[in-house]
Write a protein that holds these residues in place. Structure first.
Motif, short mmCIF file in Angstrom:
data_model
loop_
_atom_site.label_atom_id
_atom_site.label_comp_id
_atom_site.label_asym_id
_atom_site.label_seq_id
_atom_site.Cartn_x
_atom_site.Cartn_y
_atom_site.Cartn_z
N ILE A 1 -7.45 1.36 -5.98
CA ILE A 1 -7.16 2.78 -5.77
C ILE A 1 -8.22 3.37 -4.85
O ILE A 1 -9.42 3.19 -5.08
CB ILE A 1 -7.12 3.52 -7.12
N ASN B 1 -5.62 8.62 1.19
CA ASN B 1 -5.92 8.02 -0.09
C ASN B 1 -4.63 7.34 -0.56
O ASN B 1 -3.55 7.64 -0.07
CB ASN B 1 -6.43 9.05 -1.10
N GLY B 2 -4.75 6.39 -1.46
CA GLY B 2 -3.56 5.67 -1.90
C GLY B 2 -3.90 4.49 -2.78
O GLY B 2 -5.04 4.34 -3.22
N THR B 3 -2.89 3.65 -3.03
CA THR B 3 -3.05 2.53 -3.93
C THR B 3 -2.50 1.25 -3.31
O THR B 3 -1.35 1.21 -2.88
CB THR B 3 -2.30 2.80 -5.26
N ALA C 1 -4.44 -3.25 -9.08
CA ALA C 1 -4.42 -2.23 -8.03
C ALA C 1 -5.82 -1.95 -7.53
O ALA C 1 -6.79 -2.09 -8.28
CB ALA C 1 -3.80 -0.94 -8.55
N PRO D 1 -13.39 2.29 -3.05
CA PRO D 1 -12.28 1.66 -3.75
C PRO D 1 -12.65 1.32 -5.19
O PRO D 1 -13.80 1.02 -5.49
CB PRO D 1 -12.03 0.40 -2.93
N SER E 1 -8.03 -1.37 -10.72
CA SER E 1 -7.39 -0.84 -11.91
C SER E 1 -6.19 -1.71 -12.29
O SER E 1 -5.62 -2.40 -11.44
CB SER E 1 -6.92 0.59 -11.66
N LEU F 1 1.86 -0.12 -13.12
CA LEU F 1 2.02 -0.54 -11.73
C LEU F 1 3.44 -1.08 -11.54
O LEU F 1 4.04 -1.57 -12.49
CB LEU F 1 0.99 -1.62 -11.39
N THR G 1 -1.33 -2.43 -4.29
CA THR G 1 -0.86 -3.11 -5.49
C THR G 1 -0.65 -4.58 -5.20
O THR G 1 0.06 -4.94 -4.25
CB THR G 1 0.44 -2.49 -6.02
N SER H 1 -1.76 2.66 -12.52
CA SER H 1 -1.68 3.48 -11.31
C SER H 1 -2.72 4.60 -11.35
O SER H 1 -3.36 4.83 -12.39
CB SER H 1 -0.28 4.08 -11.17
N SER H 2 -2.85 5.32 -10.26
CA SER H 2 -3.82 6.42 -10.19
C SER H 2 -3.49 7.53 -11.18
O SER H 2 -4.35 8.31 -11.56
CB SER H 2 -3.91 6.98 -8.77
N PHE I 1 0.85 -1.18 0.00
CA PHE I 1 0.00 0.00 0.00
C PHE I 1 0.89 1.23 0.00
O PHE I 1 1.78 1.36 0.84
CB PHE I 1 -0.91 0.02 1.23
#
Length: 140
Positions: A118, A100-102, A116, A125, A128, A137, A104, A131-132, A79
């Motif tokens: 996101i 907020n974040g991702t 991911a 959530p 994806s 990724l 993977t 990436s955002s 994360f």
């Protein structure tokens, strides 16, 4: 991998709905033992969801554990949260999340097959394959 991605989506949605229902912060954090939040472990070693009465992002006496997830097999899960926060996700009573974040997910097939989740500030959530920022990724 799809089942594990869906498992985490479900747990994020559970944390969000519990925060809204209970009217109090609910935190999801990485754990190695199911008894406390870990600082050094990776997310694939497990995570827990708990009512975070004082919003310190640590399970304290009297705080209710909602769910504990066991370690993942053959998957890496990381994360990357805003402001380098990578240990927790906290939902507020209005359903908003911080940070907020991702998340993977990677396996032995490499970056091309990574997925991911996101999280934006709204707390919802989304899955994806980029990436955002629409970039590739990365698997570590």
């Amino acid at each position: 991998m799809t089942a594990t991605v869906n498992q985490l989506i479900g747990d994020l949605s559970l944390a969000r709905s519990e925060a809204i229902k209970r009217g109090i912060a609910v935190t999801l954090c990485k754990t190695e033992d199911g008894a406390g939040c870990a600082t050094g472990s990776e997310w694939h070693k497990g995570w827990m969801i708990f009512v975070d009465n004082n919003v310190n992002r640590q399970i304290d006496d009297g705080e209710t554990i909602i769910k504990i997830e066991q370690p993942l097999d053959a998957l890496a899960l990381n994360f990357a949260g805003a402001l380098n926060h990578d240990r927790y996700v906290t939902y507020k009573p209005a359903g908003m999340v911080e940070p907020n974040g991702t998340f993977t997910f990677c396996d032995n097939r490499g970056t091309d097959k990574a997925k991911a989740i996101i999280l934006l500030g709204t707390g919802r959530p989304r899955v994806s394959s980029v990436s955002s920022s629409n970039g590739p990724l990365t698997c570590s």
